[in-house]
Each structure stands twice: as structure tokens, then as C-alpha cells.
Design a protein around this motif. Structure first.
Motif, mmCIF file in Angstrom:
data_model
loop_
_atom_site.group_PDB
_atom_site.id
_atom_site.type_symbol
_atom_site.label_atom_id
_atom_site.label_comp_id
_atom_site.label_asym_id
_atom_site.label_seq_id
_atom_site.Cartn_x
_atom_site.Cartn_y
_atom_site.Cartn_z
ATOM 1 N N ASP A 1 4.834 -8.467 -2.106
ATOM 2 C CA ASP A 1 5.426 -9.535 -2.921
ATOM 3 C C ASP A 1 5.543 -9.119 -4.383
ATOM 4 O O ASP A 1 6.489 -9.526 -5.079
ATOM 5 N N LEU A 2 4.584 -8.330 -4.856
ATOM 6 C CA LEU A 2 4.571 -7.925 -6.264
ATOM 7 C C LEU A 2 5.272 -6.590 -6.512
ATOM 8 O O LEU A 2 5.444 -6.196 -7.670
ATOM 9 N N MET A 3 5.691 -5.921 -5.454
ATOM 10 C CA MET A 3 6.336 -4.621 -5.611
ATOM 11 C C MET A 3 7.635 -4.760 -6.412
ATOM 12 O O MET A 3 8.473 -5.600 -6.095
ATOM 13 N N PRO A 4 7.827 -3.946 -7.448
ATOM 14 C CA PRO A 4 9.058 -4.019 -8.243
ATOM 15 C C PRO A 4 10.288 -3.734 -7.391
ATOM 16 O O PRO A 4 10.246 -2.933 -6.452
ATOM 17 N N GLY A 5 11.389 -4.394 -7.728
ATOM 18 C CA GLY A 5 12.644 -4.150 -7.033
ATOM 19 C C GLY A 5 13.248 -2.819 -7.429
ATOM 20 O O GLY A 5 12.745 -2.123 -8.316
ATOM 21 N N GLU A 6 14.341 -2.478 -6.793
ATOM 22 C CA GLU A 6 14.976 -1.178 -7.019
ATOM 23 C C GLU A 6 15.317 -0.943 -8.486
ATOM 24 O O GLU A 6 15.205 0.165 -8.990
ATOM 25 N N ASP A 7 15.730 -2.001 -9.177
ATOM 26 C CA ASP A 7 16.173 -1.837 -10.565
ATOM 27 C C ASP A 7 15.005 -1.754 -11.543
ATOM 28 O O ASP A 7 15.218 -1.488 -12.737
ATOM 29 N N ALA A 8 13.780 -1.979 -11.080
ATOM 30 C CA ALA A 8 12.626 -1.981 -11.979
ATOM 31 C C ALA A 8 11.587 -0.927 -11.620
ATOM 32 O O ALA A 8 10.549 -0.833 -12.257
ATOM 33 N N ARG A 9 11.872 -0.101 -10.640
ATOM 34 C CA ARG A 9 10.871 0.846 -10.151
ATOM 35 C C ARG A 9 10.597 1.988 -11.126
ATOM 36 O O ARG A 9 9.538 2.624 -11.082
ATOM 37 N N ALA A 10 11.542 2.243 -12.013
ATOM 38 C CA ALA A 10 11.379 3.339 -12.972
ATOM 39 C C ALA A 10 11.102 2.842 -14.383
ATOM 40 O O ALA A 10 11.044 3.640 -15.318
ATOM 41 N N THR A 11 10.917 1.545 -14.551
ATOM 42 C CA THR A 11 10.696 1.002 -15.890
ATOM 43 C C THR A 11 9.266 1.260 -16.355
ATOM 44 O O THR A 11 8.383 1.589 -15.573
ATOM 45 N N THR A 12 9.055 1.098 -17.652
ATOM 46 C CA THR A 12 7.715 1.231 -18.227
ATOM 47 C C THR A 12 7.322 -0.078 -18.895
ATOM 48 O O THR A 12 8.170 -0.851 -19.333
ATOM 49 N N GLY A 13 6.017 -0.299 -18.951
ATOM 50 C CA GLY A 13 5.509 -1.518 -19.555
ATOM 51 C C GLY A 13 5.430 -1.413 -21.065
ATOM 52 O O GLY A 13 5.790 -0.383 -21.659
ATOM 53 N N PRO A 14 4.927 -2.466 -21.733
ATOM 54 C CA PRO A 14 4.842 -2.489 -23.194
ATOM 55 C C PRO A 14 4.030 -1.342 -23.770
ATOM 56 O O PRO A 14 4.297 -0.858 -24.869
ATOM 57 N N SER A 15 3.033 -0.881 -23.033
ATOM 58 C CA SER A 15 2.186 0.202 -23.535
ATOM 59 C C SER A 15 2.630 1.562 -23.016
ATOM 60 O O SER A 15 1.917 2.552 -23.162
ATOM 61 N N GLY A 16 3.813 1.602 -22.427
ATOM 62 C CA GLY A 16 4.332 2.877 -21.944
ATOM 63 C C GLY A 16 3.881 3.261 -20.555
ATOM 64 O O GLY A 16 4.173 4.367 -20.095
ATOM 65 N N GLU A 17 3.179 2.363 -19.873
ATOM 66 C CA GLU A 17 2.708 2.670 -18.527
ATOM 67 C C GLU A 17 3.848 2.482 -17.525
ATOM 68 O O GLU A 17 4.688 1.601 -17.691
ATOM 69 N N PRO A 18 3.884 3.294 -16.478
ATOM 70 C CA PRO A 18 4.961 3.174 -15.491
ATOM 71 C C PRO A 18 4.838 1.895 -14.678
ATOM 72 O O PRO A 18 3.783 1.253 -14.624
ATOM 73 N N ALA A 19 5.922 1.550 -14.012
ATOM 74 C CA ALA A 19 5.949 0.344 -13.188
ATOM 75 C C ALA A 19 4.862 0.373 -12.120
ATOM 76 O O ALA A 19 4.340 -0.672 -11.722
ATOM 77 N N THR B 1 1.779 -1.111 -13.647
ATOM 78 C CA THR B 1 1.964 -2.557 -13.783
ATOM 79 C C THR B 1 1.767 -3.244 -12.438
ATOM 80 O O THR B 1 1.118 -4.287 -12.335
ATOM 81 N N TRP B 2 2.337 -2.643 -11.408
ATOM 82 C CA TRP B 2 2.190 -3.160 -10.041
ATOM 83 C C TRP B 2 0.723 -3.220 -9.629
ATOM 84 O O TRP B 2 0.245 -4.232 -9.128
ATOM 85 N N ARG B 3 0.003 -2.142 -9.869
ATOM 86 C CA ARG B 3 -1.414 -2.094 -9.518
ATOM 87 C C ARG B 3 -2.208 -3.176 -10.253
ATOM 88 O O ARG B 3 -3.065 -3.856 -9.672
ATOM 89 N N GLN B 4 -1.917 -3.349 -11.529
ATOM 90 C CA GLN B 4 -2.622 -4.362 -12.315
ATOM 91 C C GLN B 4 -2.324 -5.762 -11.809
ATOM 92 O O GLN B 4 -3.218 -6.624 -11.745
ATOM 93 N N GLN B 5 -1.076 -5.988 -11.442
ATOM 94 C CA GLN B 5 -0.697 -7.305 -10.939
ATOM 95 C C GLN B 5 -1.379 -7.603 -9.603
ATOM 96 O O GLN B 5 -1.797 -8.734 -9.350
ATOM 97 N N ILE B 6 -1.498 -6.609 -8.762
ATOM 98 C CA ILE B 6 -2.193 -6.790 -7.487
ATOM 99 C C ILE B 6 -3.655 -7.137 -7.739
ATOM 100 O O ILE B 6 -4.195 -8.083 -7.149
ATOM 101 N N ALA B 7 -4.296 -6.383 -8.628
ATOM 102 C CA ALA B 7 -5.697 -6.659 -8.955
ATOM 103 C C ALA B 7 -5.847 -8.059 -9.529
ATOM 104 O O ALA B 7 -6.784 -8.798 -9.190
#
Length: 312
Positions: free
Chosen positions: A270-288, A291-297
Motif C-alpha cells: 500500500d505504501l510502495m511508491p508508484g512508477e512516477d515516484a520510484r526514483a524521487t528523493t526526499g527532503p533530506s536527499g534520501e531515495p524513495a 522514505t518507503w521504509r520509514q513509512q512502513i515503520a
């Protein structure tokens, strides 16, 4: 286990870990010896469901090794186009094993891989290094191992490798939560969260641990319980996606995630990024991926996974 100098908890856990290793090698051999990906797949699908994922991990390594000699991606592409697509997490981990064995100029073009899941390649690389270069990566925890690749920033690359090291520590520690916790704590504190995530994945996927031990492991993880749970949820998703959920998956998901394997897996998907967001980076430069891992936790914690709930 004896040759590698790993901790042996008991005969049953030793047999489990050595069977996993043998099955990995079987998967490697099936791909290298086969005349086609389809022929390799036929043999891979005969392996018992408890161990089949490890065979696909070995198959991923074997496919990359074979392709490196042929100068193509035929065997890896063929593997992922068939039943291997259901084992994509394990196949990607196997790619990292191959990278650890190949000279850099023969590394696969990782920019062709899924930008979200390619971090699992480094998980495999880190596992390999901790498993086979244990003195340098485990018994000398203060030692720094710089790493760069074409798949993403160096800072996060080291974190992904730590996730693989944490997964390997479950094997080095012989599935003994007390030993594994001690190994993790020997590293710098800022590395603990990623290592607990990796160890949680291994404790759930590889198993050979009982309920009381899992509860003790969760208790010892302290503030890193959400990361331990996230790793366990990843393992549940990997087994659910491949149709390989076994009794231990239910036990570990319940203890570490407070959920059934299907529920834990659904949080991941459910939290897995879609195709258009899989290569994006977060505010601190972390990869999607991070972000996914943090959201799951966070979702596991919010549902209401607290240390008290997980241990009750």
C-alpha cells in the motif's frame, strides 16, 4: 558454519542455515547449467517452499555471472520475465552477490533495474561481505569500507549495505538473538537501525528461532523496534508475493509486526511508491526506498505497534 567460524546455537539451527546455503548454491547451479531461463525455472520451482526463495537468490547471482561472460542480460532478463518476477526481491539481492564477486568492469548496468528496488542489490552485496569477509566486516566493526556505484548516492549506499550486513548477522550469530544483538551493538550507534532492519528480515524469512527468542530480540532492539518490524514486514511481503508463506512467517510477523503476514505485506504494498515516484528523493536527499521504509515503520508503529504491544 564451522568453516566460517559462525556461532552455533544448536544442531537444528545449524542444519537450517546450512540447508539455506546449500539451496542458494543449487539455485546458482540451476541457472548456470541450464540451456535457458525456462529450463532453470523448471528446476527452481521443484524446491520446497521453505527454501525456494533462497534458490532464486542464488539464481539471481548465477544469471549475472553468466551474463557477464556472455556480454548480455539474457539470462537475468529471462529469469525476471518468468516465475522470477514473483521472487524479484530475492533475485535483486542475488545481483549484489554477483557484484561482490565480479571485478567492477563486469558489474551489471544497475541503471536498468527498478530504481526503488535496486537498493536490495546492495543489501545482497552487504550480506556477502559480512558472510565471506567476516573478519573485515563483522569482527572489525570500526573499520570503514567506502563504496560507490552507479545506482545512487554513496551515503545511502552505505546504509543499504548495512541492511545486508544486519541480515548476515542473523547467520553469523547462528540465529541466537542475544549473540546477534551483541554483534549489532559492537558497531557505531548510527548504524544500528539499518542493521536491526536487516536482522528482522532474516529472523522472519530464514527463521530457526522460537517465539520466546523473537520476543527477546524485539525487547533488546529497544528504540529500533520499528526498524526491526519493518524488516520483518519486508520478509512477509517477499514470501507472500512469491506464495511461499510458511508457519514461521506467521509466527514472526505476529511477534515482530503485530500482524498476519498478509497484513504486514499489505502495508508494504500500500505504501510502495508508484512508477512516477520510484526514483524521487526526499527532503533530506534520501531515495524513495528509504522514505518507503520509514513509512512502513511508521505505519506499523501507528497501528498500534509499541514495544509493549509487541511483547505482550
Amino acid at each position: 558454519m564451522d568453516v566460517r567460524g559462525f556461532n552455533v546455537k544448536d544442531a537444528a539451527s545449524k542444519n537450517q542455515l546450512e540447508t539455506i546455503g546449500k539451496t542458494f548454491l543449487d539455485g546458482y547451479a540451476y541457472v548456470v547449467e541450464a540451456r535457458s531461463s525456462a529450463e532453470a525455472e523448471e528446476r527452481l520451482e521443484t524446491i520446497d517452499e521453505q527454501y525456494r526463495g533462497f534458490a532464486y537468490e542464488g539464481a539471481g547471482m548465477g544469471a549475472v555471472m553468466l551474463d557477464s561472460l556472455a556480454g548480455s542480460t539474457k539470462r537475468l532478463d529471462g529469469l525476471l520475465a518468468g516465475q522470477g518476477q514473483h521472487h524479484i526481491y530475492m533475485v535483486y539481492v542475488g545481483i549484489g552477490w554477483a557484484m561482490a564477486r565480479l571485478p567492477r568492469f563486469l558489474w551489471p548496468d544497475v541503471t536498468r533495474t527498478d530504481p526503488l528496488l535496486r537498493w536490495l542489490i546492495l543489501d545482497g552485496y552487504g550480506f556477502h561481505q559480512a558472510y565471506f569477509r567476516t573478519d573485515a566486516y563483522v569482527r572489525d566493526p570500526a573499520r570503514v569500507h567506502p563504496f560507490t556505484w552507479a545506482g545512487g548516492p554513496a551515503d545511502y549506499s552505505l546504509r543499504a549495505i548495512d541492511q545486508g550486513i544486519g541480515r548476515a548477522l542473523w547467520f553469523v550469530g547462528g540465529t541466537d538473538p542475544d549473540v546477534v544483538t551483541g554483534l549489532i551493538r559492537s558497531y557505531a550507534e548510527h548504524r544500528h537501525a539499518d542493521m536491526y532492519a536487516g536482522a528482522g528480515l532474516a529472523a522472519t524469512y530464514a527463521g530457526s528461532v522460537g517465539e520466546d527468542e523473537l520476543r527477546r530480540f524485539a525487547e533488546q532492539s529497544g528504540p529500533h523496534l520499528p526498524q526491526l518490524a519493518q524488516g520483518a514486514a519486508f520478509a512477509a511481503e517477499a514470501r507472500e508475493k512469491a506464495g511461499l508463506t510458511i508457519g514461521h512467517t506467521h509466527l514472526a510477523a505476529r511477534v515482530l509486526c503485530g500482524r498476519t503476514p498478509a497484513e504486514a505485506a499489505r502495508i508494504c504494498t500500500d505504501l510502495m511508491p508508484g512508477e512516477d515516484a520510484r526514483a524521487t528523493t526526499g527532503p533530506s536527499g534520501e531515495p524513495a526506498y528509504e522514505t518507503w521504509r520509514q513509512q512502513i515503520a511508521g505505519r506499523l508503529t501507528a497501528l498500534p505497534l509499541t514495544q509493549k504491544d509487541a511483547l505482550s
